[in-house]
Design a protein around this motif. Structure first.
Motif, PDB file in Angstrom:
ATOM      1  N   LEU A   1       0.829  -1.209   0.000  1.00 39.60           N
ATOM      2  CA  LEU A   1       0.000   0.000   0.000  1.00 39.60           C
ATOM      3  C   LEU A   1       0.861   1.256   0.000  1.00 39.60           C
ATOM      4  O   LEU A   1       0.562   2.241  -0.689  1.00 39.60           O
ATOM      5  CB  LEU A   1      -0.927  -0.017   1.213  1.00 39.60           C
ATOM      6  N   ALA A   2       1.946   1.218   0.820  1.00 39.35           N
ATOM      7  CA  ALA A   2       2.819   2.393   0.868  1.00 39.35           C
ATOM      8  C   ALA A   2       3.517   2.601  -0.468  1.00 39.35           C
ATOM      9  O   ALA A   2       3.740   3.742  -0.900  1.00 39.35           O
ATOM     10  CB  ALA A   2       3.842   2.230   1.992  1.00 39.35           C
ATOM     11  N   SER A   3       3.890   1.504  -1.148  1.00 40.98           N
ATOM     12  CA  SER A   3       4.516   1.639  -2.467  1.00 40.98           C
ATOM     13  C   SER A   3       3.550   2.279  -3.465  1.00 40.98           C
ATOM     14  O   SER A   3       3.935   3.136  -4.273  1.00 40.98           O
ATOM     15  CB  SER A   3       4.963   0.266  -2.983  1.00 40.98           C
ATOM     16  N   LEU A   4       2.275   1.842  -3.386  1.00 41.37           N
ATOM     17  CA  LEU A   4       1.271   2.435  -4.263  1.00 41.37           C
ATOM     18  C   LEU A   4       1.103   3.922  -3.968  1.00 41.37           C
ATOM     19  O   LEU A   4       1.063   4.752  -4.885  1.00 41.37           O
ATOM     20  CB  LEU A   4      -0.065   1.706  -4.078  1.00 41.37           C
ATOM     21  N   ALA A   5       1.028   4.250  -2.651  1.00 41.66           N
ATOM     22  CA  ALA A   5       0.887   5.664  -2.284  1.00 41.66           C
ATOM     23  C   ALA A   5       2.105   6.473  -2.713  1.00 41.66           C
ATOM     24  O   ALA A   5       1.985   7.618  -3.176  1.00 41.66           O
ATOM     25  CB  ALA A   5       0.677   5.788  -0.775  1.00 41.66           C
ATOM     26  N   SER A   6       3.306   5.876  -2.569  1.00 43.43           N
ATOM     27  CA  SER A   6       4.523   6.578  -2.986  1.00 43.43           C
ATOM     28  C   SER A   6       4.519   6.815  -4.492  1.00 43.43           C
ATOM     29  O   SER A   6       4.938   7.874  -4.979  1.00 43.43           O
ATOM     30  CB  SER A   6       5.751   5.773  -2.568  1.00 43.43           C
ATOM     31  N   GLY A   7       4.067   5.777  -5.232  1.00 46.79           N
ATOM     32  CA  GLY A   7       3.977   5.957  -6.677  1.00 46.79           C
ATOM     33  C   GLY A   7       3.043   7.098  -7.052  1.00 46.79           C
ATOM     34  O   GLY A   7       3.341   7.902  -7.943  1.00 46.79           O
ATOM     35  N   LEU A   8       1.910   7.150  -6.349  1.00 50.89           N
ATOM     36  CA  LEU A   8       0.978   8.251  -6.609  1.00 50.89           C
ATOM     37  C   LEU A   8       1.602   9.594  -6.257  1.00 50.89           C
ATOM     38  O   LEU A   8       1.362  10.609  -6.929  1.00 50.89           O
ATOM     39  CB  LEU A   8      -0.305   8.032  -5.803  1.00 50.89           C
ATOM     40  N   LEU A   9       2.403   9.604  -5.162  1.00 46.41           N
ATOM     41  CA  LEU A   9       3.072  10.846  -4.766  1.00 46.41           C
ATOM     42  C   LEU A   9       4.040  11.311  -5.849  1.00 46.41           C
ATOM     43  O   LEU A   9       4.088  12.493  -6.209  1.00 46.41           O
ATOM     44  CB  LEU A   9       3.805  10.624  -3.445  1.00 46.41           C
ATOM     45  N   VAL A  10       4.823  10.370  -6.378  1.00 45.60           N
ATOM     46  CA  VAL A  10       5.782  10.730  -7.433  1.00 45.60           C
ATOM     47  C   VAL A  10       5.043  11.204  -8.688  1.00 45.60           C
ATOM     48  O   VAL A  10       5.433  12.198  -9.322  1.00 45.60           O
ATOM     49  CB  VAL A  10       6.695   9.525  -7.747  1.00 45.60           C
ATOM     50  N   LEU A  11       3.968  10.472  -9.051  1.00 46.72           N
ATOM     51  CA  LEU A  11       3.188  10.900 -10.219  1.00 46.72           C
ATOM     52  C   LEU A  11       2.594  12.283 -10.002  1.00 46.72           C
ATOM     53  O   LEU A  11       2.543  13.111 -10.930  1.00 46.72           O
ATOM     54  CB  LEU A  11       2.079   9.880 -10.492  1.00 46.72           C
ATOM     55  N   GLY A  12       2.136  12.529  -8.749  1.00 43.45           N
ATOM     56  CA  GLY A  12       1.599  13.854  -8.454  1.00 43.45           C
ATOM     57  C   GLY A  12       2.651  14.946  -8.596  1.00 43.45           C
ATOM     58  O   GLY A  12       2.366  16.053  -9.073  1.00 43.45           O
ATOM     59  N   ALA A  13       3.891  14.629  -8.148  1.00 44.12           N
ATOM     60  CA  ALA A  13       4.967  15.618  -8.282  1.00 44.12           C
ATOM     61  C   ALA A  13       5.264  15.904  -9.756  1.00 44.12           C
ATOM     62  O   ALA A  13       5.484  17.062 -10.165  1.00 44.12           O
ATOM     63  CB  ALA A  13       6.218  15.119  -7.572  1.00 44.12           C
TER      64      ALA A  13
END
Length: 715
Positions: free
Chosen positions: A303-315
């Protein structure tokens, strides 16, 4: 060169975002593993308390049988005349009847050499009659005039069980032993249905009871040679038993409450919690599969990896968006000039529409196809406490969504977007900005533009809070009346039960007295003693029932000398210590060095202390966050002819508005309470000539103090 400089400027923020993403993944995994581990230990503690209670119940359920049978004159007569066939037959029939009624496995009698002279299974192929059990510890204990308890494999049947014994005493001399065997297989059958292993070890560390048959009679730690020879002599685990280690290795945890065992050769690991049973000399061990902790950690990583991926995509999206904004800034300047030309006309139309909308009492809200709020009127803003500027542009979740109904709100959004909104409306609970609840009815329809295109949804919102409050108040009043009626019914049932039970008990006393008179005339001393003991037990039962009747009918309570220190210890052993451990609150005692003697009803006084202690634990549990240094302190003292028992906590204390009504009937601060506990406690203490006081404790918390007249200490 310009693009290169822009790329270099963007590399710094992106590196920071990647660092935050990595830290998020690692931290989430560690937190999930620790949380799941704590949850597993809590589950093992609760299960351990339940299983320990069940073991104690089975182990002590039939301990009275040997003592009762030993008092039977027929048993002593048989031990003096073991060859008398008529006596043996009568004893066998008596033991068979008692054993069948009690539900135990086997009840039997041995002479002083350990030879069985009578048994409840006398007519079965595995009869204990003529079998010798002199090497059994329970036989040796009984020959020393003590009660015995021993778990082992049966010498005759080969089936394990728990053996309890009692001496047959005549004129101060042990003339034989009565023993009972109880099978513990039913409790093992329930363990086999559990997912994880559970087992019990004796004082030497030998597994003798458990859900895994292959582990039985194996040792969890090295057994000294002398202890091995003793077990073999006693034939505790069969005549061929030799020490063999269990198929696992134990590794203690860095942060107890327990350890971890690793099975060989599979390598499967279990968390293991030991629950000592000192009164039985046993240790109960419960286990939980460690894979649940690893699974929770892996899920958190995913879940954290998915959230991190979303964070990077958001950046990345943010960088692209900034670039687009820069390119479009010039175009916006040109567009603003055109917009100003139409602003005046639009302002005139908006002023007219705003005046019309402000006159409405029904809230209006418009959303686009993505769920973004594009319009709210004044009534809607007043209903939720947010301005139109704060609401317009918001995407779900909206700031006025009630935190306890988030799933319901999301479900409503999905229903509306699927085009399935009910024309009858939908009731929703909102949260006003000031924290109060607002109950509303939402009516939603499609929003169509001038070209007939579906562009969103329009909702009308009606405030039904006043109506809802009135309904809840009526329901609360009805529920309170029902609780009062239940309390009255329980009191009437208790009074009737006490009345009905007291009559047969009184008849039992009269019959026992008549039997004693007959025995005196016939001079059978043994029968007279037996019936005297029966009469004493019946009188004791009648006294207990009378205590219940007196309290229900509010008659003066019977008193007896008792020690407040002993009252505290008994309350702790009944329930208080276990509840404190479950809440994670330490218990500290500050008891007087000498006995604090008072004249009181011991049973009711113990109940008052137990009630006050449980209230203190609940008060500390309800305080969030917990107060530093919280504890449950019980203190006794004697001063100026008055004895006191204090129950102190580190909870939220007693606000003035609560302290004034604390002892009123039906006043409570808990949603599930009746409001009768403290009122009954004060009535009990006052019936004993004392008083119950409450005040705030220095440094935080509350003090409840029982004051009673003190009795002079005996020399």
């Amino acid at each position: 060169m310009t693009r290169l400089r822009q790329a270099l400027r963007g590399a710094g923020p992106m590196a920071a975002v990647l660092g935050v993403a990595v830290a998020l993944v690692l931290g989430a995994g560690e937190w999930a593993a620790r949380s799941e581990l704590d949850n597993q230990w809590d589950n093992l503690r609760r299960s351990g308390e339940v299983q320990a209670l069940a073991l104690r119940g089975v182990a002590t359920r039939y301990s009275y049988l040997p003592f009762t049978a030993a008092q039977q004159p027929l048993i002593a007569t048989l031990l003096h005349n073991p060859r008398a066939e008529l006596l043996r037959s009568a004893a066998n029939a008596y033991l068979e009847t008692v054993n069948a009624n009690a539900g135990s496995d086997t009840l039997y009698v041995m002479d002083t050499s350990g030879l069985t002279v009578a048994s409840s299974n006398w007519n079965t192929p595995a009869s204990f009659v003529h079998q010798n059990y002199h090497n059994r510890p329970y036989f040796r204990d009984a020959m020393q005039g003590q009660s015995g308890r021993f778990y082992g494999v049966g010498k005759t049947t080969g089936e394990p069980g728990l053996f309890a014994s009692a001496p047959v005493v005549e004129n101060g001399k042990v003339v034989g032993v009565v023993a009972v065997k109880v099978r513990m297989q039913p409790i093992v059958d329930t363990w086999t249905q559990l997912r994880d292993p559970i087992f019990v070890t004796d004082a030497r560390g030998i597994v003798f009871l458990g859900s895994v048959p292959a582990w039985l009679y194996k040792t969890t730690r090295p057994v000294p040679g002398q202890a091995v020879r003793q077990v073999q002599f006693d034939e505790q685990y069969g005549p061929q038993w030799t020490p063999q280690p269990v198929p696992w290795k134990t590794q203690p945890q860095q942060d107890p409450p327990g350890g971890e065992i690793t099975l060989a050769p599979s390598g499967k690991r279990y968390l293991a919690l030991e629950e000592p049973l000192p009164d039985l000399g046993w240790t109960l061990t419960l286990t939980a599969d460690s894979r649940a902790v690893a699974a929770a950690q892996q899920q958190a990583w995913a879940l954290a990896s998915l959230a991190s991926g979303l964070l990077v995509l958001g950046a990345l999206y943010w960088q692209l968006r900034e670039r687009r904004l820069q390119e479009n800034r010039q175009a916006r300047i040109e567009l603003e000039q055109r917009v100003q030309e139409r602003t005046h006309a639009l302002q005139q139309a908006h002023a007219f529409r705003q005046s019309m909308e402000d006159s409405l009492l029904v809230g209006m809200r418009a959303r686009d196809l993505e769920g973004r709020i594009v319009y709210v009127n004044a009534a809607m803003c007043e209903m939720v406490g947010y301005t139109a500027a704060e609401l317009i542009g918001c995407l779900p979740p909206y700031p006025y969504w009630h935190p306890d109904d988030l799933e319901r709100h999301w479900s409503d959004v999905d229903t509306v977007q699927a085009g399935k909104a009910s024309p009858q409306g939908r009731e929703n609970r909102l949260r006003h900005r000031n924290g109060s609840d607002v109950y509303t009815m939402f009516y939603t329809a499609r929003l169509i533009d001038g070209h007939g295109q579906h562009i969103g949804w329009m909702s009308s919102v009606v405030d039904i809070t006043a109506q809802k409050r009135a309904e809840e108040l009526q329901q609360q009043r009805e529920a309170q009346l029902q609780r009062v009626q239940r309390v009255i019914t329980v009191g009437e049932m208790a009074s009737t039960l006490a009345h009905e039970l007291n009559q047969p008990l009184a008849a039992l006393v009269n019959y026992a007295a008549a039997a004693r008179a007959v025995s005196v005339q016939a001079q059978p001393q043994l029968l007279q003693d037996t019936l005297a003991a029966l009469s004493a037990q019946a009188l004791r039962a009648a006294d207990i029932v009378g205590r219940i009747r007196h309290w229900v009918r509010q008659q003066p309570a019977s008193r007896e000398p008792c020690d407040l220190n002993a009252t505290v210890e008994q309350s702790l052993s009944l329930l208080l210590r276990a509840e404190a451990r479950r809440h994670g609150v330490p218990v500290r005692l500050a008891l007087a060095a000498e006995p604090v003697r008072v004249s009181a009803d011991r049973v009711l006084l113990e109940q008052v202390v137990l009630n006050l202690g449980l209230n203190a634990l609940q008060a500390m549990q309800s305080q969030q966050p917990p107060a530093p240094g919280r504890e449950l302190l019980l203190r006794t003292a004697t001063e100026a002819g008055r004895a006191s028992l204090q129950v102190l906590d580190r909870g939220p204390g007693l606000p003035p508005e609560i302290a004034e009504r604390l002892f009123e009937p039906f006043f409570t601060t808990r949603s599930d309470g009746l409001g009768l506990g403290l009122n009954i406690c004060r009535s009990i203490v006052e019936s004993m000539g004392g008083e119950l006081l409450a005040r705030n404790r220095d440094g935080g918390g509350a003090v409840f103090e029982i004051r009673l007249p003190s009795l002079a200490s005996s020399p």
